[in-house]
Design a protein around this motif. Structure first.
Motif, short mmCIF file in Angstrom:
data_model
loop_
_atom_site.label_atom_id
_atom_site.label_comp_id
_atom_site.label_asym_id
_atom_site.label_seq_id
_atom_site.Cartn_x
_atom_site.Cartn_y
_atom_site.Cartn_z
N LYS A 160 21.41 -18.78 -18.70
CA LYS A 160 22.42 -17.88 -19.26
C LYS A 160 22.05 -16.41 -19.04
N THR A 161 20.78 -16.07 -19.22
CA THR A 161 20.34 -14.69 -19.04
C THR A 161 20.47 -14.27 -17.58
N GLU A 162 20.06 -15.13 -16.67
CA GLU A 162 20.17 -14.83 -15.24
C GLU A 162 21.64 -14.67 -14.83
N ARG A 163 22.51 -15.51 -15.40
CA ARG A 163 23.94 -15.42 -15.12
C ARG A 163 24.49 -14.07 -15.59
N LYS A 164 24.08 -13.65 -16.79
CA LYS A 164 24.54 -12.38 -17.34
C LYS A 164 24.06 -11.20 -16.49
N VAL A 165 22.78 -11.22 -16.11
CA VAL A 165 22.22 -10.16 -15.27
C VAL A 165 22.93 -10.10 -13.92
N ALA A 166 23.17 -11.25 -13.32
CA ALA A 166 23.85 -11.29 -12.02
C ALA A 166 25.26 -10.73 -12.12
N ARG A 167 25.97 -11.10 -13.16
CA ARG A 167 27.34 -10.60 -13.36
C ARG A 167 27.32 -9.08 -13.54
N GLU A 168 26.38 -8.58 -14.33
CA GLU A 168 26.28 -7.13 -14.55
C GLU A 168 25.94 -6.40 -13.26
N ARG A 169 25.06 -6.99 -12.45
CA ARG A 169 24.70 -6.37 -11.18
C ARG A 169 25.93 -6.29 -10.28
N ALA A 170 26.71 -7.37 -10.21
CA ALA A 170 27.92 -7.36 -9.38
C ALA A 170 28.91 -6.31 -9.88
N ARG A 171 29.03 -6.18 -11.16
CA ARG A 171 29.96 -5.18 -11.72
C ARG A 171 29.49 -3.76 -11.45
N ALA A 172 28.18 -3.57 -11.26
CA ALA A 172 27.62 -2.25 -11.00
C ALA A 172 27.60 -1.90 -9.51
N ALA A 173 28.01 -2.83 -8.67
CA ALA A 173 28.01 -2.59 -7.22
C ALA A 173 28.94 -1.44 -6.86
N ALA A 174 28.66 -0.80 -5.73
CA ALA A 174 29.53 0.28 -5.25
C ALA A 174 30.94 -0.25 -4.99
N ASP A 175 31.02 -1.51 -4.59
CA ASP A 175 32.30 -2.18 -4.37
C ASP A 175 32.05 -3.67 -4.49
N CYS A 176 33.05 -4.42 -4.89
CA CYS A 176 32.92 -5.87 -4.97
C CYS A 176 34.18 -6.48 -4.36
N GLU A 177 33.97 -7.29 -3.32
CA GLU A 177 35.08 -7.90 -2.61
C GLU A 177 35.05 -9.41 -2.82
N VAL A 178 36.22 -9.98 -2.99
CA VAL A 178 36.36 -11.43 -3.14
C VAL A 178 37.06 -11.94 -1.88
N VAL A 179 36.45 -12.95 -1.23
CA VAL A 179 37.02 -13.40 0.05
C VAL A 179 38.05 -14.50 -0.09
N ARG A 180 38.01 -15.27 -1.19
CA ARG A 180 38.98 -16.37 -1.36
C ARG A 180 39.47 -16.45 -2.79
N ILE A 181 40.76 -16.64 -2.93
CA ILE A 181 41.37 -16.86 -4.23
C ILE A 181 41.89 -18.30 -4.24
#
Length: 184
Positions: free
Chosen positions: A85-106
């Protein structure tokens, strides 16, 4: 004249020596400004293991990081792929802090998110995007010749080789650093 160089990444999720891999990534990333002339921009996914180590080291060195997710954040950061759970939270926060975040598939349906073929195709697409956008690709892969699962780092490495990208391959066990496709 190129004013920036994009450094793409793909790497193993399960690492037996994450600290050694982190230090190898740091050394390689610190060396790149001596090789290229311009600002460095990092691009990778945000999976546990190599991806997050790469993103952490790149941003610690002042590089903007572009996060590429295979599918939307709420589905990507799940209990199966991020059991801690902690690793998941840290990873999500890191992605949100990225200069940009792109999603390739919906996904068109909720069922696609549990379909292994759809998921592997999405992971492959994210890895290929990192290669397509990159001037240089770094991989963390045990044996550069090994066959991996579809959508995994071995498939992304094969794609980068076909695209003739300059490669830096770090063996996660021996920490040996090899280069391929570099100008003479």
């Amino acid at each position: 004249m190129v004013d920036h160089w994009v450094v793409g990444f793909s790497g193993k999720r399960q690492l037996t020596n994450p600290e050694g891999v982190r230090l190898a990534l740091r050394a390689v990333l610190q060396e790149l400004p001596e090789i290229v002339n311009g600002e460095l921009v990092a691009i990778s996914s945000a999976a546990i293991g190599g991806d997050l180590l790469f993103a952490t080291e790149a941003t610690a060195l002042g590089m903007p990081w572009i996060c590429v997710l295979p599918f939307p954040e709420e589905a990507f950061f799940n209990e199966h792929d991020f059991p801690d759970k902690t690793e998941r939270k840290v990873a999500r926060e890191r992605a949100r802090a990225a200069a940009d975040c792109e999603v390739v598939r919906i996904p068109r349906t909720v069922d696609e998110l549990t379909d292994s073929t759809w998921r592997r195709a999405a992971f492959a697409e994210a890895g290929f995007k990192c290669v397509d956008e990159a001037d240089i690709v770094i991989t963390v892969l045990h044996d550069a010749a090994e066959d991996g699962k579809p959508g995994g780092s071995a498939e992304v490495l094969a794609y980068a080789r076909t695209a003739k990208r300059p490669l830096i391959i770090i063996d996660p066990e021996t920490l040996e650093v090899r280069r391929e496709n570099w100008p003479a």
